[in-house]
Each structure stands twice: as structure tokens, then as C-alpha cells.
Enzyme design. Sequence first.
Site, PDB file in Angstrom:
ATOM      1  N   SER A 299      -0.560  14.265 -28.433  1.00  0.00           N
ATOM      2  CA  SER A 299      -0.626  15.281 -27.907  1.00  0.00           C
ATOM      3  C   SER A 299      -0.208  15.667 -26.447  1.00  0.00           C
ATOM      4  CB  SER A 299      -2.270  15.407 -27.315  1.00  0.00           C
ATOM      5  OG  SER A 299      -2.704  15.730 -25.779  1.00  0.00           O
TER       6      SER A 299
ATOM      7  N   HIS B  84       0.606  23.380 -23.976  1.00  0.00           N
ATOM      8  CA  HIS B  84       0.093  22.469 -24.609  1.00  0.00           C
ATOM      9  C   HIS B  84      -0.062  22.072 -26.163  1.00  0.00           C
ATOM     10  CE1 HIS B  84      -4.027  21.219 -26.038  1.00  0.00           C
ATOM     11  NE2 HIS B  84      -3.665  20.058 -25.848  1.00  0.00           N
TER      12      HIS B  84
ATOM     13  N   TYR C  17      -2.016  17.965 -32.310  1.00  0.00           N
ATOM     14  CA  TYR C  17      -2.357  17.267 -33.258  1.00  0.00           C
ATOM     15  C   TYR C  17      -2.432  15.770 -33.879  1.00  0.00           C
ATOM     16  CZ  TYR C  17      -0.117  21.616 -34.211  1.00  0.00           C
ATOM     17  OH  TYR C  17       0.177  23.107 -33.613  1.00  0.00           O
ATOM     18  N   ARG C  18      -3.991  16.253 -35.057  1.00  0.00           N
ATOM     19  CA  ARG C  18      -4.621  14.262 -34.364  1.00  0.00           C
ATOM     20  C   ARG C  18      -5.758  15.130 -36.547  1.00  0.00           C
ATOM     21  NH1 ARG C  18      -7.604  18.601 -31.955  1.00  0.00           N
ATOM     22  NH2 ARG C  18      -8.937  19.239 -32.378  1.00  0.00           N
TER      23      ARG C  18
ATOM     24  N   ALA D 182     -10.387   3.134 -24.496  1.00  0.00           N
ATOM     25  CA  ALA D 182      -9.965   4.237 -24.304  1.00  0.00           C
ATOM     26  C   ALA D 182      -8.079   4.523 -22.575  1.00  0.00           C
ATOM     27  CB  ALA D 182     -10.620   5.710 -23.603  1.00  0.00           C
ATOM     28  N   ARG D 183      -7.169   4.769 -23.237  1.00  0.00           N
ATOM     29  CA  ARG D 183      -6.672   4.900 -21.790  1.00  0.00           C
ATOM     30  C   ARG D 183      -6.988   6.040 -20.856  1.00  0.00           C
ATOM     31  NH1 ARG D 183      -2.660   0.796 -20.502  1.00  0.00           N
ATOM     32  NH2 ARG D 183      -0.433   2.376 -20.087  1.00  0.00           N
ATOM     33  N   TYR D 184      -7.403   5.690 -19.563  1.00  0.00           N
ATOM     34  CA  TYR D 184      -7.591   6.586 -19.212  1.00  0.00           C
ATOM     35  C   TYR D 184      -6.269   7.135 -18.580  1.00  0.00           C
ATOM     36  CZ  TYR D 184     -12.151   4.982 -20.248  1.00  0.00           C
ATOM     37  OH  TYR D 184     -13.407   4.185 -20.744  1.00  0.00           O
ATOM     38  N   GLU D 185      -5.025   6.819 -18.172  1.00  0.00           N
ATOM     39  CA  GLU D 185      -4.026   6.800 -17.226  1.00  0.00           C
ATOM     40  C   GLU D 185      -3.585   8.344 -18.203  1.00  0.00           C
ATOM     41  OE1 GLU D 185      -2.795   6.971 -14.192  1.00  0.00           O
ATOM     42  OE2 GLU D 185      -4.579   5.737 -13.875  1.00  0.00           O
ATOM     43  N   SER D 186      -3.650   7.730 -20.050  1.00  0.00           N
ATOM     44  CA  SER D 186      -3.053   8.588 -21.101  1.00  0.00           C
ATOM     45  C   SER D 186      -3.704   9.575 -21.145  1.00  0.00           C
ATOM     46  CB  SER D 186      -2.301   7.871 -21.970  1.00  0.00           C
ATOM     47  OG  SER D 186      -1.633   6.923 -21.959  1.00  0.00           O
TER      48      SER D 186
END
Length: 370
Positions: free
Chosen positions: A162, A176, A179-180, A329-333
Site C-alpha cells: 500500500s 494511492h 494490491y493484496r 496491527a501497526r497503527y503508525e503504518s
Amino acid sequence: MVFKRINAICSLILYQRRDYYNKFRHHALFIGAAVPFFTQSDSNDTSNFMASPITPMEQLQSNPTDMKTRMELMIMKVQAEFCKALEKEENSSHKFLVDKWQRKEGGGGITCILQDGKVLEKAGVNISVVSGHLPPAAVSQMRSRGKQLSEGQLPFFAAGISAVIHPRNPHVPTIHFNYRYFEVQDGTNVQWWFGGGTDLTPYYLNNDDAIHFHKTLKEACDRHSNTYYPKFKKWCDNYFDIPHRGERRGVGGIFFDDLDEPNQHKVFGFVTSCANAVIPSYMPLVAKHKDEKYSEKERQWQLLRRGRYVEFNLVYDRGTKFGLQTPGARYESIMMSLPLEARWEYMHEPDQDSREYKLLEVLRTPKDWV
């Protein structure tokens, strides 16, 4: 004006040539079940990546044809190439900060951030490769999209890239892309699907830019099916809608989700083509506009439009919601998509004969660009 036009054309030709070369590199890396990444003499060389893979190399090498392996290597390659292309346009000592992180529930990610650059005010290019058990909120969200999932704990795997790029110059649009790949273990059955898209958010409408951007994405789609672009272009226009404003976030692009046919190999090929189209669709626009002069009024308009970007991401974006609902989850990311600066003014409406209003007309009534 003539010089600027010639310079823009030269920039476009340069990136088209790079793209032509990269197509051959792409096919050498990803076509066929053998995945040549692991069969050549430099099979252990990950020096071109921004960091070492999240999954241990021994595990990747022992499962070269597994889609989890193929997706992780593909997104790491795209991350590295896009970051390096952006750094070249920055033309300064500003480089991406690379933050590799682990998630105790399983997996981790690589967050690449560049802030306060001359060209890039804030740029984030993230990958994540995570696993664990789906939280109830995520299961509910998936069921609302038609996924048939049983009760109880559901192991999952997700790998994705992302990126959100917020340039400093108001004449350079924001991009933006995401892809996942998802796998959910439901009893003895494994459900898998792909999702993603690429979209453009200009602050001042440039028809040539929008046409180039959409044309590049259409070419990537058409290599796999001529039904993809019109379908996913419309999906993108509808997804990036800000209902309370009556506007789209930008001039669109493509967006899709839950794509699981005709088969895993072909869908992966399509997703790879879309990811590889990011650089040729966007970087010529950065090169074309990054040195253009702008006024304080244009800067303030850019900040107002970024406010709309924030509203969509925090209120409506499904990916943001899923990330915030995922344990560990990595909230900063997740929040890296937000700009460094944004602005809200009470009841702001531009003059109807202004360039700002011309943009609003397209955001309120999306148009076909190719």
C-alpha cells in the site's frame, strides 16, 4: 510553454522505455510455476529490496510455487522499485526511512517513509505479510461482501503493498495504490482472493495527465481481459466516493476486490501487471510538474483537498477499518496515508470560473478518460 511541453514529452518517452525494459524483467521473474527467482545463481540476493523478506528465506525457498511466496516477493520488488524511482525525483539527500517490524500474532511488515522532502512532502510505501485468526469485525465485513465463512476461529494469511504519495507542489497529483492477497482457512477448505487498485487525486485538473494515467492502467488491464478496465474503472469511481460531500476523492483509476477467477495463476499475473503499471502511470507526472511555480492560494487549495482525503480515509476506507480492527496491527503504518498538513474552511466554495471549480465539476460527475 513549448519548452515545458517538450520536456514533458521527453519524460514520458523515458519512462515508457523503462517500462518496456521492465516488462522483460517482470516476465523473467514471475512467469511459470518454477519462479526463476530461486533457480538463478543470485537466488539468495535480496539486496535490491528495501529490507530482507518478512518470511524466512529458507521457508520461501522451500515453497517457491506457493502463492504466499510469490506474492511476498512481488510486493517487495514493487516496493523497492517505486521507492527508488521516487528518490530519483527527490534529487536531494532525502531518502526513505525503512522500518521493519514484527507482529507478535504472526508476520510483520516493512514501512518506508519519506517526509519533508523538496518534492515529496510525505510518501509512504508499505508492505505487510501477516497471519493469525480473523477478528469478528473482519469476519462480519467479509460476510457482508458475500463470503461464506463458518463460525469459530478462522486462520488467515494476508500479504499486500500500500502506498500514498503526497507531493509538495499542488500541480503534482497524489497517488494511492494497494494490491493484496488473502487466504482464509475454513475447515479443510482454503478460500483465496486478490484485491487492489490504483487511483489519482489531482489538486488542479490536467486532462493530459488524467488521460495518460488511465491509458496506462487500461493497457495493463487489457493484457489480461478487455472487460477489466471498464468494470474496475467504474468500481473505482463508486468506491472512492465521499457521500457527505457529494464528491469523489479524485479522478479515479481502477479498483477491484474478491477477485478469484479464472484461476489463481492468472489473477496473480493480472495483479502483477497492475502493480508494475504504477511507475509508468505516475512518475512522468511527477517529473513534468515538480518544478512548476505555484502561489499561496494554490497551496491553500491543496490543503483543503487534502482535508477531503483525510475524511474519506478515516470515515469510509475499508482497508483502514480492517487494519484498525486487526489485533496487533501497526497503527503508525495504517495512518501513514494521512498528509502532514490538511485544512478545513467553513462553507468554502470556489468561484465558478476558477480552475478549482473545474476540478470540482469532475469530482462531482466522474468522466471517461480513455
